[in-house]
Write a protein that holds these residues in place. Structure first.
Motif, PDB file in Angstrom:
ATOM      1  N   ALA A 144     -11.215  20.842  38.180  1.00 60.27           N
ATOM      2  CA  ALA A 144     -11.205  22.295  38.025  1.00 60.27           C
ATOM      3  C   ALA A 144     -10.475  22.926  39.195  1.00 60.27           C
ATOM      4  O   ALA A 144     -10.482  22.382  40.312  1.00 60.27           O
ATOM      5  CB  ALA A 144     -12.634  22.836  37.942  1.00 60.27           C
ATOM      6  N   LYS A 147     -12.305  27.413  43.607  1.00 58.41           N
ATOM      7  CA  LYS A 147     -12.788  28.791  43.658  1.00 58.41           C
ATOM      8  C   LYS A 147     -13.883  28.886  44.704  1.00 58.41           C
ATOM      9  O   LYS A 147     -14.434  27.866  45.154  1.00 58.41           O
ATOM     10  CB  LYS A 147     -13.293  29.261  42.298  1.00 58.41           C
ATOM     11  N   ARG A 152     -16.611  33.600  38.311  1.00 53.80           N
ATOM     12  CA  ARG A 152     -15.202  33.848  37.974  1.00 53.80           C
ATOM     13  C   ARG A 152     -15.075  34.271  36.509  1.00 53.80           C
ATOM     14  O   ARG A 152     -15.417  33.512  35.597  1.00 53.80           O
ATOM     15  CB  ARG A 152     -14.353  32.605  38.232  1.00 53.80           C
ATOM     16  N   ARG A 223     -11.371  25.404  33.376  1.00 56.64           N
ATOM     17  CA  ARG A 223     -12.607  24.729  33.803  1.00 56.64           C
ATOM     18  C   ARG A 223     -13.264  25.432  34.981  1.00 56.64           C
ATOM     19  O   ARG A 223     -14.477  25.285  35.199  1.00 56.64           O
ATOM     20  CB  ARG A 223     -12.314  23.276  34.173  1.00 56.64           C
ATOM     21  N   SER A 224     -12.488  26.154  35.753  1.00 59.69           N
ATOM     22  CA  SER A 224     -13.043  26.839  36.926  1.00 59.69           C
ATOM     23  C   SER A 224     -13.744  28.140  36.571  1.00 59.69           C
ATOM     24  O   SER A 224     -14.430  28.723  37.414  1.00 59.69           O
ATOM     25  CB  SER A 224     -11.927  27.132  37.933  1.00 59.69           C
TER      26      SER A 224
END
Length: 334
Positions: A144, A147, A152, A223-224
């Motif tokens: 991912a 972050k 997010r 994915r993040s």
């Protein structure tokens, strides 16, 4: 079957072509940048000695060019309807004219079926074939993007007014510990990018709004995300929602166009009335507050993307539409 594709060389067309070829069809793509008399002549010449059994066009103008090139030869004509409806009277006349020459029309969902009915196309000549997603590329499994500690929210698409990313910016002050990331462009010398950042400054959230521009590794970015937000003001195929669902990420989306068909409310995400910031805030806040809910929506979205929107499934649906067009052509519109 021998299939001729007519359209620009987009990623969805390439994916559909590959999936159809894997099912045994002989597919030739006639890519083009524009539609003019030269395209009609090229198609006519290409089909002179070895005509296809089916011609599949991917825009109104491509459909007209294909119909003119085919003439009165017994070649089945199939059209995939473009996303946006036009209010222009000349465009609507073109759409009606093309529909009279097409044997089978492929619609991505209910909104397009209603639009075609308004053009006078009988329901018996319409097949619902949704857009597909590469569920092996967009997957929950893998690295991912980095972050911080904030939640997010991710939006994806061109920096254009109709995507209404400003709605998300406007609710961000009420969402503590949450950042808003937009993947898409252009960013430089773009009036909409400047407007979004002015909006962020107005609401005091400039430090939590990030314009990334075009992103190469979109699977990792999906994915993040904790939630993918789709807030367009007008009809869309829902491709971004599909990619998010395949990635196992829940979606909050405006109830417009193809998003109504793609996102199952309170199963794979939440649908909200378009252009209603209060409803958007309520849905996002509810989802961010419950990690188990996000996980459940994400898992259900992944299952739905793989089962209903894989390119293999889309190609199978398209194959059936080809057979109906080639072997059971409905009467032309009067």
């Amino acid at each position: 079957m021998r299939v001729a594709m007519v359209g620009d060389r987009s990623r969805p067309l390439t994916a559909l072509t590959s999936a159809l070829a894997a099912q045994g069809h002989e597919v030739v793509v006639h890519g083009h940048d524009g539609v003019d008399a030269d395209l009609v002549d090229r198609l006519r010449e290409s089909w002179r000695t070895e005509p296809p059994e089916v011609v599949h066009a991917h825009s109104w103008l491509s459909g007209m060019a294909a119909a003119l090139a085919i003439g009165d030869r017994p070649i089945a004509k199939v059209l995939t309807v473009p996303t946006a409806a036009s209010g222009d009277a000349d465009v609507r006349r073109l759409e009606r004219l093309v529909c009279r020459r097409i044997d089978r029309v492929l619609a991505a969902g209910g909104a397009q079926v209603r639009r075609l009915a308004a053009l006078g196309v009988p329901r018996s000549r319409i097949t619902i074939v949704p857009h597909g997603v590469d569920h092996e590329l967009f997957t929950p499994y893998g690295p991912a993007a980095a972050k911080g500690e904030h939640f997010r929210l991710l939006a994806v698409g061109d920096l254009a007014v109709h995507n209404r990313f400003d709605l998300i910016v406007s609710v961000l002050p009420a969402l503590a510990d949450t950042e808003f990331v937009i993947a898409g462009g252009p960013v430089d010398a773009n009036p909409e990018a400047n407007r979004l950042m002015r909006c962020a400054r107005h609401y005091g959230v400039e430090d939590r709004v990030h314009l990334l521009g075009p992103v190469d590794d979109m699977p990792a970015l999906y994915r993040s995300a904790d939630v993918v937000v789709c807030t367009p003001a007008r009809s869309t195929f829902g491709t971004i929602a599909l990619e998010a669902m395949a990635s196992g990420v829940p979606v909050v989306a405006s109830a417009v166009g193809g998003l109504v068909d793609t996102v199952v409310h309170e199963v794979t995400g939440m649908l909200v009335p378009p252009l209603r910031p209060a409803d958007l805030l309520r849905a996002v806040r509810h989802m961010l507050a419950d990690s188990a809910l996000r996980e459940a929506f994400g898992a259900a979205g992944r299952d739905r993307a793989c089962a209903r929107y894989s390119w293999e499934r889309v190609a199978a649906d398209t194959s059936r539409a080809y057979a109906r067009a080639a072997y059971g052509v409905a009467p032309a519109l009067q």
